[in-house]
Scaffold this motif. Structure first.
Motif, mmCIF file in Angstrom:
data_model
loop_
_atom_site.group_PDB
_atom_site.id
_atom_site.type_symbol
_atom_site.label_atom_id
_atom_site.label_comp_id
_atom_site.label_asym_id
_atom_site.label_seq_id
_atom_site.Cartn_x
_atom_site.Cartn_y
_atom_site.Cartn_z
ATOM 1 N N UNK A 166 50.400 30.474 26.149
ATOM 2 C CA UNK A 166 50.481 31.795 27.264
ATOM 3 C C UNK A 166 51.648 32.587 27.552
ATOM 4 N N UNK A 167 52.860 31.924 27.032
ATOM 5 C CA UNK A 167 54.074 32.827 27.195
ATOM 6 C C UNK A 167 53.910 33.898 26.215
ATOM 7 N N UNK A 177 35.625 36.691 35.989
ATOM 8 C CA UNK A 177 35.889 35.266 36.539
ATOM 9 C C UNK A 177 35.165 34.399 35.405
ATOM 10 N N UNK A 178 34.419 34.949 34.358
ATOM 11 C CA UNK A 178 34.122 33.774 33.424
ATOM 12 C C UNK A 178 35.085 33.944 32.351
ATOM 13 N N UNK A 179 36.078 34.511 32.502
ATOM 14 C CA UNK A 179 37.298 34.285 31.786
ATOM 15 C C UNK A 179 37.693 32.777 31.986
ATOM 16 N N UNK A 180 37.468 32.126 33.079
ATOM 17 C CA UNK A 180 37.636 30.695 33.426
ATOM 18 C C UNK A 180 36.474 29.901 32.958
ATOM 19 N N UNK A 181 36.796 28.785 32.409
ATOM 20 C CA UNK A 181 35.492 27.971 31.964
ATOM 21 C C UNK A 181 34.711 27.655 33.110
ATOM 22 N N UNK A 234 45.644 27.798 34.309
ATOM 23 C CA UNK A 234 45.896 28.565 33.223
ATOM 24 C C UNK A 234 45.593 30.204 33.563
ATOM 25 N N UNK A 235 44.515 30.337 34.336
ATOM 26 C CA UNK A 235 44.201 31.715 34.851
ATOM 27 C C UNK A 235 45.371 32.293 35.513
ATOM 28 N N UNK A 236 45.824 31.500 36.715
ATOM 29 C CA UNK A 236 46.838 31.982 37.455
ATOM 30 C C UNK A 236 48.013 32.219 36.769
ATOM 31 N N UNK A 237 48.486 31.212 35.820
ATOM 32 C CA UNK A 237 49.534 31.346 35.028
ATOM 33 C C UNK A 237 49.823 32.703 34.436
ATOM 34 N N UNK A 247 36.936 30.250 45.462
ATOM 35 C CA UNK A 247 37.905 29.868 45.640
ATOM 36 C C UNK A 247 39.048 30.250 44.330
ATOM 37 N N UNK A 248 38.622 30.235 43.185
ATOM 38 C CA UNK A 248 39.356 30.659 42.108
ATOM 39 C C UNK A 248 39.662 32.395 42.241
#
Length: 321
Positions: free
Chosen positions: A220-221, A242-246, A265-268, A298-299
């Protein structure tokens, strides 16, 4: 207010019955964006989806669970509303089944927010809506950089023989000169493909595309560094599918793909975008009829919260007027 001053509810012929339900984070509902730093609004349109429908209920679902959100960010150490003025402006009165009149309505709504000096934050809706948002943003700022988190590149020329679909918005945005592809970046693409050359097509269009297997190799960095390098100081529009998220973490979406990212990971990713000069944002493809315990909604509302916290941090540090 006297009975004489009360207004009749909007007719369902003008405002679909799934529009204008609830407010994001219990913000004040306003009709005028003057004086705001940002305005949240819903775009409950899913006519252009290719598999599961239901994203028309996304704005409602996100708003419903957003009552769980508090205003203080624990990492950035900001209270959003200490630094920003924001409100919920309700929903665009989309035209169910008709994409071009809906595009006109979205563009006019978003342009009103931009003309007032506020940053538009849209709750979708399928991903086709982003094209109309980009028309408004480009109308105000000229071509912008695109930061695109998704499991699909959405750069098809046609889907089912149609040019305007949730699989085509960024191909059209490039053709219309709404985004600068050479300063734009797509992150997270994965899963099976219609066209084996899709990733090469992105490069041919001028886009930088980092598929999930490369994200995992880089970390991620390093991906955040590449986003910052690519976008630079340009104004940028962030679109988050939102389908970026599993689907283990966000099952309620129209075209789920396995092998994705956790909500942390998404919010990171969003938390790390504090150096970007943002001009607009959306979160799309939330389809509450397929949700479990509202975890997808919620995500999504947490993604919006993270974005707002980035804006608040920038304002606190004097990097946003």
């Amino acid at each position: 207010m006297s009975a004489r001053e009360l207004k009749q509810p909007a007719t369902a012929f003008a405002s679909p019955r799934f529009c204008n339900v609830g407010n994001f984070m219990r913000m004040e509902r306003v009709a005028d964006p003057d004086g705001l730093d940002f305005a949240v609004y819903g775009i409950p349109f899913d006519t252009a989806c290719s598999y599961r429908s239901g994203a028309r209920f996304g704005p409602q679902g996100i708003r419903n669970i957003s009552v769980m959100m508090k205003t203080n960010h624990p990492v950035h150490e900001v209270n959003i509303f200490d630094y920003l003025k924001g409100a919920d402006m309700g929903d665009v009165n989309v035209v169910p089944g008709y994409i071009h009149p809906t595009y006109a309505a979205i563009e006019a709504f978003a342009s009103g927010i931009l003309d007032a000096g506020a940053l538009p934050i849209a709750l979708g809706g399928d991903h086709s809506i982003t094209l109309a948002e980009l028309r408004a943003v480009a109308g105000k700022h000229g071509p912008v950089s695109l930061i695109h988190f998704d499991s699909h590149a959405d750069i098809n020329d046609e889907v089912f023989g149609e040019k305007y679909n949730h699989g085509t918005p960024f191909r059209r945005a490039i053709e219309e000169g709404l985004i600068d592809p050479h300063t734009s970046i797509q992150v997270g693409m994965r899963g099976s493909l219609y066209d084996a050359g899709e990733f090469k097509l992105a490069a041919d269009l001028g886009l930088k595309l980092i598929p999930t297997h490369r994200v995992r190799e880089m970390g991620i960095p390093a991906v955040l560094d590449e986003i910052r390098r690519r976008v630079g100081e340009n104004k940028a529009f962030l679109t988050f599918d939102i389908d970026f998220i599993d689907p283990a973490y966000a099952p309620a979406t129209g075209t789920p793909e396995v092998g994705g990212y956790s909500t942390f990971e998404a919010i990171s990713f969003i938390r790390g975008l504090t150096d970007v000069n943002f001009a607009g944002f959306d979160v799309v493809e939330v389809a509450p009829p397929y949700d479990v315990a509202e975890i997808t909604s919620l995500a999504a509302c947490n993604i919006v919260f993270e974005f707002l916290s980035v804006l608040a941090l920038q304002k606190k540090e004097g990097r946003r007027t």
